[in-house]
Structure formats: C-alpha cells, structure tokens
Design a protein around this motif. Sequence first.
Motif, short mmCIF file in Angstrom:
data_model
loop_
_atom_site.label_atom_id
_atom_site.label_comp_id
_atom_site.label_asym_id
_atom_site.label_seq_id
_atom_site.Cartn_x
_atom_site.Cartn_y
_atom_site.Cartn_z
N TRP A 45 -13.51 -55.58 -53.01
CA TRP A 45 -12.90 -54.26 -52.81
C TRP A 45 -12.52 -53.60 -54.12
CZ3 TRP A 45 -14.10 -51.91 -48.63
CH2 TRP A 45 -14.36 -52.63 -47.46
N ARG A 50 -18.68 -47.01 -52.62
CA ARG A 50 -19.83 -46.45 -51.90
C ARG A 50 -19.60 -44.97 -51.61
NH1 ARG A 50 -19.51 -51.73 -49.85
NH2 ARG A 50 -18.01 -51.22 -48.22
N ASN A 53 -17.97 -43.74 -48.47
CA ASN A 53 -16.51 -43.76 -48.37
C ASN A 53 -15.86 -42.71 -49.27
OD1 ASN A 53 -16.52 -45.94 -46.50
ND2 ASN A 53 -17.08 -47.28 -48.21
N HIS A 65 -11.54 -46.80 -44.96
CA HIS A 65 -12.57 -47.84 -44.92
C HIS A 65 -12.63 -48.37 -43.49
CE1 HIS A 65 -13.72 -48.08 -49.12
NE2 HIS A 65 -12.45 -47.88 -49.41
N TYR A 67 -14.50 -47.04 -39.36
CA TYR A 67 -15.56 -46.23 -38.77
C TYR A 67 -15.00 -45.19 -37.81
CZ TYR A 67 -18.21 -49.83 -41.12
OH TYR A 67 -18.72 -50.67 -42.08
N GLU A 189 -9.47 -52.49 -38.91
CA GLU A 189 -10.69 -53.12 -39.42
C GLU A 189 -10.41 -54.02 -40.62
OE1 GLU A 189 -14.10 -50.60 -39.79
OE2 GLU A 189 -13.64 -49.51 -37.95
N PHE A 238 -20.48 -57.89 -45.33
CA PHE A 238 -19.11 -57.61 -45.79
C PHE A 238 -18.35 -58.86 -46.23
CE2 PHE A 238 -19.79 -53.87 -42.95
CZ PHE A 238 -19.65 -52.89 -43.92
N ARG A 276 -24.50 -41.23 -38.62
CA ARG A 276 -24.52 -41.85 -39.96
C ARG A 276 -25.92 -42.36 -40.31
NH1 ARG A 276 -20.29 -46.15 -42.76
NH2 ARG A 276 -21.88 -47.53 -43.57
C1 GPP Z 1 -15.97 -53.23 -37.52
C2 GPP Z 1 -16.16 -54.22 -38.61
C3 GPP Z 1 -16.83 -55.48 -38.29
C4 GPP Z 1 -15.71 -53.94 -39.84
C5 GPP Z 1 -15.79 -54.84 -41.01
C6 GPP Z 1 -14.80 -54.37 -42.03
C7 GPP Z 1 -15.29 -53.21 -42.79
C8 GPP Z 1 -16.04 -53.54 -43.99
C9 GPP Z 1 -15.05 -51.93 -42.41
C10 GPP Z 1 -15.54 -50.69 -43.04
O1 GPP Z 1 -15.36 -50.59 -44.41
P1 GPP Z 1 -16.12 -49.47 -45.24
O2 GPP Z 1 -15.74 -48.13 -44.72
O3 GPP Z 1 -15.87 -49.74 -46.67
O4 GPP Z 1 -17.65 -49.74 -44.88
P2 GPP Z 1 -18.90 -48.76 -45.11
O5 GPP Z 1 -19.15 -48.70 -46.56
O6 GPP Z 1 -20.00 -49.40 -44.30
O7 GPP Z 1 -18.52 -47.42 -44.56
#
Ligand code: GPP
Length: 308
Positions: A45, A50, A53, A65, A67, A189, A238, A276
């Motif tokens: 982290w 990314r 985000n 972070h 969905y 999450e 992840f 997405r």
């Molecule tokens: C529902 C589950 C199984 C989640 C796992 C934990 C996780 C990494 C969440 C999103 O983080 P993020 O927003 O940094 O991810 P991304 O880059 O894919 O948007």
Amino acid sequence: MDLSVTSTELTTDAAISTSASAATGASVFIPAPGTPYQEDIARYWDREARPVNLRLGDVDGLYHHHYGIGDIDRTALGDADDSAYEKKLIAELHRLESAQAELLLDHLGPLERDNTLVDAGCGRGGSMVMAHQRFGCEVEGVTLSAKQASFANQRARELGIGDHVHARVCDMLGTPFETGQIAASWNNESSMYVDLHDLFAEHARVLAAGGRYVTITGCWNPRYGQPSKWVSQINAHFECNIHSRREYLRAMADNRLVPQAVIDLTAATLPYWGLRATSPLVTGIEEAFINSYKDGSFQYLLIAADRV
Ligand SMILES: CC(C)=CCC/C(C)=C/COP(=O)(O)OP(=O)(O)O
Ligand SMILES: C[S@@+](CC[C@H](N)C(=O)[O-])C[C@H]1O[C@@H](n2cnc3c(N)ncnc32)[C@H](O)[C@@H]1O
Ligand SMILES: [Mg+2]
C-alpha cells in the motif's frame, strides 16, 4: 517491522494525543512489530498509485480503495464518442464508490457528535471524511501503510477537519483504543488481510455495549464449495486471503457481534464492474470479479452487527 519509527504521524500523535483523544489512549501507544506478511502489505500500500484510484479520488478529493454499487447513470455518461466521455466515466465510477461508502454509513448510525468511530484499514481516508461530514464524530483510522496514513491526515488537514479525522499506522488487531469506548467501527474491504476471529475480538473489545460494527467485503460463497479459481486470482492479485461468508458469521457469533443486517450487494456491484471493464483505467482484475460474481462463487456483502 517497527511501526513506531516508520510513521512521522505516529510520532506527532504521541506528542499531542493526551489532550486530543482521551478515548483512544493514544499517548502511550507503541505498536507491536508487524508480521512478515504485514510488512508485505504495508509495502504494497505504500507503493500503490493506480490511476483507477487516484484519478477517481481527484474528482472531489475523497480517495477510496473500495468498489462501487448502484445503477449507472447513462444520462450523466453521455455519448462514448464525446471528448469529455473519459472524464464523465471516471466521475461515474467515483460516484458509485462513494455510494458504497454512503451505504456503509447508513448502517453505522444513529450516532452523537461526541462519539468516536474507528475505521479499521482506513486506506487514504475517503470513508473517514464522509463519516465525519455525516455524523460530526471523531474518526480514528488505522492502516499498515505510513504513506496512506500521511495522505489521509494531509487530506483531513486540507479540509480543515484534521482535529476530528485522524489516521495512524497500526495493526487493526491490536489498536490503542480503550476498551468499550467506541460507538461504531467498520472494515471497508479490509477484513481479507486478517484472521477474522482476531479481528472481531478486537472490534468487540473497543466497541461499547450496544455499539455498531459494519463491514462491506467480498467473500467466497460456501454454496460453491471452496474458493474458485477467480477468488484465488483475486487473492493473488492483492496478496489477500478472502474468507467465506460462513467464516464471517461464525467469527462474529464467537465475539459478541450479532448481525442485524446481511445484505447481498453482488447484483448491485456488477454495473460498476461492467463499466470499469470498458474504461481505460482497467487493471486486469475486472474479469475475475465479474466471472466470480456471475458464477456464484463470490459475493459482495454488507454485514451490520450489534455489539452485545
Ligand atoms: C472485494 C475485495 C476482495 C477486495 C480486496 C481488497 C481491495 C484490494 C480492495 C480495493 O482496493 P483498490 O481500490 O486499491 O483496488 P483497485 O486498484 O482494483 O481499484
Ligand atoms: C483495500 S484497502 C481499503 C481501504 C479503505 N477501507 C477504503 O475503503 O478505502 C485495505 C486497507 O487495509 C489495510 N490493512 C490491511 N491489513 C491491515 C492490518 N492488519 N491493520 C491495519 N490495516 C490493515 C491496508 O493498509 C489498507 O489500508
Ligand atoms: Mg479502486
């Protein structure tokens, strides 16, 4: 890893926290060294940047972070050939992610302004800011990442709410908060990085009797049998360990957390993933989420529980 020396925020806390936060007992808190796994997660982290985000967070300064949920507003998106389409797409994905956090907050209340809330695994702090803006409460966040804690605290200061919203580098399984002083706590999450019995034991410890715990999480479906290949792919992507729905309910029951609401958000999150997957911000994990939600091996769940 000695978390006490990786975070400038923590050092600052130690100096000021006696008056700032009696409920947290943070003035004398020195976190225990993390496990090698936690070191990996902290590194993960710390390095994360990314666009999916950061560009979404830039829309209104709430950095998530997690969905999204809800139907896509096709009117707001407009025509895909429009030069402004990408900007609108990013705003729409962000709106759905904030809607997810709003739903979590719906299940936290009612709360009083003098309550203290805990965000376990707070990331860059988007949900903490929203919680303070909605309830006026003190919000304490913990994350393994010093970068995330600094980011969250910087955002809170920029918003003029740095006295009320605060992140620190700390293991959510061993927090500095005094026993029974927290009105509500949540994992958005972030529970797939820890043992659930240890996690719920800590929430049950810090929560006041009658306090509220809420999680939104992805969990594997016991009806499928075992974690599917898609779930395994998400774990590898992840570096996490997705639990089953059964494990959540069992670990809560074992730790005086009694579910008041269990909401299956799987159908509600699929539009987010569909949108997405068409965006230039794809990361490669979209197919695993979409396929596992569709084949029933994975579920997106909100659980709200009372601390009894
Ligand atoms: C529902 C589950 C199984 C989640 C796992 C934990 C996780 C990494 C969440 C999103 O983080 P993020 O927003 O940094 O991810 P991304 O880059 O894919 O948007
Ligand atoms: C996917 S992010 C979710 C961030 C935030 N809840 C959100 O909704 O934006 C997972 C978070 O869990 C945190 N985390 C993982 N294991 C942790 C632990 N043992 N203690 C504290 N935080 C942890 C990570 O540091 C990261 O901030
Ligand atoms: Mg994201």
